[in-house]
Motif scaffolding. Structure first.
Motif, PDB file in Angstrom:
ATOM      1  N   THR A   1      40.669  24.325  34.291  1.00 16.91           N
ATOM      2  CA  THR A   1      41.003  25.111  35.403  1.00 16.91           C
ATOM      3  C   THR A   1      42.260  24.523  35.360  1.00 16.91           C
ATOM      4  O   THR A   1      42.837  25.452  35.671  1.00 16.91           O
ATOM      5  CB  THR A   1      39.770  24.959  36.588  1.00 16.91           C
ATOM      6  OG1 THR A   1      38.728  25.373  34.899  1.00 16.91           O
ATOM      7  CG2 THR A   1      39.892  26.286  37.309  1.00 16.91           C
TER       8      THR A   1
ATOM      9  N   ARG B   1      46.057  26.740  35.478  1.00 12.71           N
ATOM     10  CA  ARG B   1      46.509  27.563  36.805  1.00 12.71           C
ATOM     11  C   ARG B   1      48.223  26.687  37.117  1.00 12.71           C
ATOM     12  O   ARG B   1      48.831  27.981  37.496  1.00 12.71           O
ATOM     13  CB  ARG B   1      45.491  26.760  38.587  1.00 12.71           C
ATOM     14  CG  ARG B   1      46.439  27.552  38.801  1.00 12.71           C
ATOM     15  CD  ARG B   1      45.209  27.011  40.492  1.00 12.71           C
ATOM     16  NE  ARG B   1      43.895  27.309  39.760  1.00 12.71           N
ATOM     17  CZ  ARG B   1      42.861  26.691  39.942  1.00 12.71           C
ATOM     18  NH1 ARG B   1      42.985  25.745  40.220  1.00 12.71           N
ATOM     19  NH2 ARG B   1      41.735  27.481  40.284  1.00 12.71           N
TER      20      ARG B   1
ATOM     21  N   ASN C   1      38.254  30.816  36.664  1.00 11.60           N
ATOM     22  CA  ASN C   1      38.148  30.421  37.587  1.00 11.60           C
ATOM     23  C   ASN C   1      39.899  30.066  37.819  1.00 11.60           C
ATOM     24  O   ASN C   1      39.621  29.781  39.444  1.00 11.60           O
ATOM     25  CB  ASN C   1      37.511  28.498  37.004  1.00 11.60           C
ATOM     26  CG  ASN C   1      36.641  28.133  38.574  1.00 11.60           C
ATOM     27  OD1 ASN C   1      36.624  28.451  39.410  1.00 11.60           O
ATOM     28  ND2 ASN C   1      36.735  26.819  38.478  1.00 11.60           N
TER      29      ASN C   1
ATOM     30  N   GLY D   1      42.268  32.337  38.077  1.00 11.12           N
ATOM     31  CA  GLY D   1      42.470  33.316  38.264  1.00 11.12           C
ATOM     32  C   GLY D   1      43.661  34.766  37.229  1.00 11.12           C
ATOM     33  O   GLY D   1      44.459  35.256  37.250  1.00 11.12           O
TER      34      GLY D   1
ATOM     35  N   THR E   1      29.461  26.208  36.285  1.00  8.28           N
ATOM     36  CA  THR E   1      29.761  27.338  37.148  1.00  8.28           C
ATOM     37  C   THR E   1      29.709  26.534  38.652  1.00  8.28           C
ATOM     38  O   THR E   1      29.734  26.662  39.773  1.00  8.28           O
ATOM     39  CB  THR E   1      29.416  28.025  37.747  1.00  8.28           C
ATOM     40  OG1 THR E   1      27.822  28.338  37.853  1.00  8.28           O
ATOM     41  CG2 THR E   1      29.167  29.497  36.676  1.00  8.28           C
TER      42      THR E   1
ATOM     43  N   ASP F   1      30.681  24.371  41.801  1.00  5.60           N
ATOM     44  CA  ASP F   1      32.087  24.457  42.177  1.00  5.60           C
ATOM     45  C   ASP F   1      33.344  25.005  42.051  1.00  5.60           C
ATOM     46  O   ASP F   1      34.390  25.195  41.715  1.00  5.60           O
ATOM     47  CB  ASP F   1      32.626  22.864  42.691  1.00  5.60           C
ATOM     48  CG  ASP F   1      33.812  22.748  43.619  1.00  5.60           C
ATOM     49  OD1 ASP F   1      33.514  23.235  44.938  1.00  5.60           O
ATOM     50  OD2 ASP F   1      34.557  21.793  43.576  1.00  5.60           O
ATOM     51  N   ALA F   2      32.844  26.041  41.020  1.00  6.35           N
ATOM     52  CA  ALA F   2      33.729  26.955  40.898  1.00  6.35           C
ATOM     53  C   ALA F   2      33.920  28.841  41.783  1.00  6.35           C
ATOM     54  O   ALA F   2      33.460  28.269  42.639  1.00  6.35           O
ATOM     55  CB  ALA F   2      33.067  27.707  39.521  1.00  6.35           C
ATOM     56  N   THR F   3      34.340  29.557  41.090  1.00  4.72           N
ATOM     57  CA  THR F   3      34.784  30.432  41.950  1.00  4.72           C
ATOM     58  C   THR F   3      33.820  31.343  42.255  1.00  4.72           C
ATOM     59  O   THR F   3      33.337  31.185  41.054  1.00  4.72           O
ATOM     60  CB  THR F   3      36.922  30.912  41.781  1.00  4.72           C
ATOM     61  OG1 THR F   3      36.261  31.740  40.336  1.00  4.72           O
ATOM     62  CG2 THR F   3      36.963  30.085  42.039  1.00  4.72           C
TER      63      THR F   3
ATOM     64  N   ASN G   1      34.051  34.626  41.454  1.00  6.54           N
ATOM     65  CA  ASN G   1      34.383  35.058  39.573  1.00  6.54           C
ATOM     66  C   ASN G   1      33.940  34.329  38.627  1.00  6.54           C
ATOM     67  O   ASN G   1      32.756  34.867  37.669  1.00  6.54           O
ATOM     68  CB  ASN G   1      35.507  35.526  39.968  1.00  6.54           C
ATOM     69  CG  ASN G   1      35.804  37.076  40.293  1.00  6.54           C
ATOM     70  OD1 ASN G   1      34.869  37.991  40.680  1.00  6.54           O
ATOM     71  ND2 ASN G   1      37.160  37.815  40.863  1.00  6.54           N
TER      72      ASN G   1
ATOM     73  N   THR H   1      31.904  35.025  48.870  1.00  7.11           N
ATOM     74  CA  THR H   1      32.453  33.448  50.002  1.00  7.11           C
ATOM     75  C   THR H   1      32.449  34.220  51.567  1.00  7.11           C
ATOM     76  O   THR H   1      32.587  35.464  51.165  1.00  7.11           O
ATOM     77  CB  THR H   1      32.963  32.777  49.667  1.00  7.11           C
ATOM     78  OG1 THR H   1      34.627  33.617  49.516  1.00  7.11           O
ATOM     79  CG2 THR H   1      33.275  31.963  48.174  1.00  7.11           C
TER      80      THR H   1
ATOM     81  N   GLU I   1      36.058  36.037  51.027  1.00  8.57           N
ATOM     82  CA  GLU I   1      35.522  37.423  50.401  1.00  8.57           C
ATOM     83  C   GLU I   1      34.967  37.826  51.517  1.00  8.57           C
ATOM     84  O   GLU I   1      36.115  39.914  51.479  1.00  8.57           O
ATOM     85  CB  GLU I   1      35.393  36.858  48.973  1.00  8.57           C
ATOM     86  CG  GLU I   1      35.248  36.652  47.736  1.00  8.57           C
ATOM     87  CD  GLU I   1      35.180  36.927  46.855  1.00  8.57           C
ATOM     88  OE1 GLU I   1      35.004  36.861  45.948  1.00  8.57           O
ATOM     89  OE2 GLU I   1      33.486  36.857  46.282  1.00  8.57           O
TER      90      GLU I   1
ATOM     91  N   ARG J   1      42.841  27.840  50.633  1.00  7.97           N
ATOM     92  CA  ARG J   1      41.000  29.072  50.055  1.00  7.97           C
ATOM     93  C   ARG J   1      41.411  29.729  51.143  1.00  7.97           C
ATOM     94  O   ARG J   1      40.428  31.321  50.777  1.00  7.97           O
ATOM     95  CB  ARG J   1      40.332  27.531  50.036  1.00  7.97           C
ATOM     96  CG  ARG J   1      40.243  26.812  48.692  1.00  7.97           C
ATOM     97  CD  ARG J   1      39.010  26.686  48.279  1.00  7.97           C
ATOM     98  NE  ARG J   1      38.602  25.670  49.327  1.00  7.97           N
ATOM     99  CZ  ARG J   1      38.642  24.100  48.914  1.00  7.97           C
ATOM    100  NH1 ARG J   1      39.387  23.696  48.640  1.00  7.97           N
ATOM    101  NH2 ARG J   1      38.138  23.124  50.563  1.00  7.97           N
TER     102      ARG J   1
END
Length: 529
Positions: A25, A29, A76, A78, A236, A238-240, A242, A321, A324, A378
């Protein structure tokens, strides 16, 4: 293999899996930039393209888990939007049925873990030879892929003997109860081995040898298909949000497919047997199960076509979150776009929330224990999201008959937003520099500047009770005086040999960033009124 060795190998496999996921990930990125995003967008522009991409890639690597985790990794990072990612995942479920065909036709078992060590080696070489370049980040992602496969390999090694030696005969009663039991057996085998291919091989072999009858073997195939969701759920951690939604879509697809497959199990198997006989092909058990696996996954895709939009919309309301929630507009209503005066009031309310987010970000960077740059990044996501929503709403406002006071109000909002954006940028710079110089001797000499800047933030935060526009410029003046005083103290300390010249220059820069952030926050409050 002893119990202790199995447990140790399992834990190590999980660790390698998670480490590989994180490296993949992070590397994607940094390395991707806009190029990979464009490639992904072109290959997943429509549901059909995304579906075919997931199917083809899974067919090539023989691992729906790998493709699903990769899709989650892209989300994750984006690089892939949620609506497109879910169709890649749906396609991967169809693509994984190729494994059953390979086992049925040739009895071969494709070992994708053979790619692990070359990927780790190549990735490490790229990372070492270009640590600050794009190829270094690409190497990190490749090494992550390799560690992911290596982790899966250790998991299979730990539980391979259990899967191969499992006595699957005689579990449970006949009928519906027996079918449920065999679904659970297939699910557990896939979860333990982290490979539906291994579970399918066990099932097809047992059925071919007469250990299992066809309906019970079909139930195990359904369970193995359902078990692939464990890998996505694990990915998933500790993932975002989405990424978690993508995994949830994968679980939903497999659950719906499993229910339909079990409900139609006798009818599908008998239809497949009749079709093979009518076509003149031998009704081999393994072939029948491979066809069954393919048919119910394709049926699942057909079922998702009318409901995928509602599924994605539902998932977007979950796993939210705090950032969000804060970045979601609360007052912007499209129905009042044609009424500029009302729309302006809605924009002002959102703009106050934007100012509050900007003040909070700068305050976090100025705290005694400043927030880490990563945590601030974040938190900033909510500011950027709300700013984008406000900008889009302003752009869509009906300007054909815009009253003068509304036009002037919009100009103030846009102007103030620019100052808020600069203040937030400065907050990121301050947080980064303070994190780099934690514990530095000059930190003590900055106390007055930090406190004066906090005073400015306190009265220019639109969401705080202490908000008082008239005080913002006065307190900024006090900050300016304090800045000059501390600046002189640093220079005297350097002349006396108490500080190095480079330290003075460094902290002059940090204080200038603090002053600039407070200045733009005060200016935004003054403009917005």
């Amino acid at each position: 293999m002893g119990t202790v060795a199995i447990v140790g190998t399992f834990v190590g496999g999980i660790g390698l899996f998670l480490l590989g996921m994180r490296l993949m990930t992070d590397g994607l990125r940094v390395a991707a930039g806009s190029a990979l995003r464009r490639i992904l967008e072109r290959s997943t522009q429509t549901r059909v393209r995304a579906l075919v991409a997931g199917l083809c890639i899974t067919s090539a690597v023989q691992s729906s888990s790998a493709v699903t985790v990769a899709a989650i990794g892209f989300v994750n990072a984006g690089l892939l939007e949620l609506p497109r990612a879910v169709w890649v995942v749906f396609g991967s479920n169809v693509g994984t049925t190729i494994t059953g065909w390979i086992v049925a036709v040739s009895g071969l078992d494709v070992n994708i873990e053979a790619m692990a060590l070359p990927l780790v080696g190549l990735g490490t070489v790229l990372k070492v030879t270009g640590p600050e370049q794009r190829r270094g980040a690409l190497g990190e992602a490749l090494a992550g892929f390799g560690l992911f496969f290596l982790g899966i390999g250790f998991l299979e090694s730990a539980f391979g003997e259990l899967a191969e030696g499992a006595d699957v005969a005689g579990f449970g009663p006949g009928g519906v109860g027996g079918a449920v039991v065999y679904v659970l057996v297939g699910l557990v085998l896939t979860t333990l081995t982290q490979s539906s291919s291994a579970a399918l091989a066990v099932t097809l072999t047992a059925a071919s040898q007469g250990v299992l009858d066809l309906p019970m073997a079909g139930a195990m195939v359904v369970g193995a298909n359902l078990g692939t969701t464990s890998t996505a759920v694990l990915a998933t951690i500790d993932a975002t949000p989405n990424a978690k939604r993508t995994a949830a879509a994968h679980v939903a697809f497999n659950l719906i497919t499993a229910v339909v497959a079990l409900a139609l199990l006798p009818w599908l198997l008998s239809t497949i047997a009749w079709s093979l006989e009518a076509s003149g092909f031998p009704a081999a058990t393994a072939t029948s199960l491979a066809i069954f696996h393919t048919v119910f996954n394709v049926l699942g895709v057909l079922l998702m076509i009318p409901i995928s939009g509602r599924l994605v919309a539902s998932l977007k309301r979950r796993f939210r979150t705090k950032e969000e929630e804060e970045g979601t507009p609360r007052h912007l209503d499209d129905t009042v776009l044609a009424v500029p005066a009302v729309a302006l009031e809605a924009i002002r309310l959102e703009h106050q929330r934007l100012g509050h987010l900007a003040a909070r970000l700068l305050s976090a960077a100025l705290a005694d224990r400043p927030v880490s740059p990563a945590a601030l990044s974040r938190r900033r996501a909510s500011f950027d999201s709300l700013l984008a929503a406000i900008s889009d709403y302003v752009r869509r406002l009906d300007r054909r008959k815009l009253p003068t006071e509304v036009a002037e109000g919009l100009e103030r909002v846009v102007h103030a937003s620019q100052h808020y954006l600069i203040a937030v940028d400065q907050a990121a710079d301050v947080a980064e520099h303070r994190a780099e110089a934690e514990g530095h001797t000059a930190t003590r000499a900055m106390g007055g500047v930090l406190e004066a800047a906090r005073d400015v933030v306190r009265v220019t935060d639109p969401g705080a009770r202490s908000y008082y526009v008239g005080e913002g410029q006065r307190l900024y003046g006090a900050l300016e005086e304090r800045y000059k005083t501390v600046q002189a103290e640093h220079i005297r300390a350097a002349a006396a040999g108490e500080l190095e010249a480079r330290d003075v220059a460094y902290w002059q820069n940090v204080m200038a960033e603090i002053r600039r952030g407070a200045k733009h926050l005060a200016r935004a409050a003054e403009i917005a009124g």
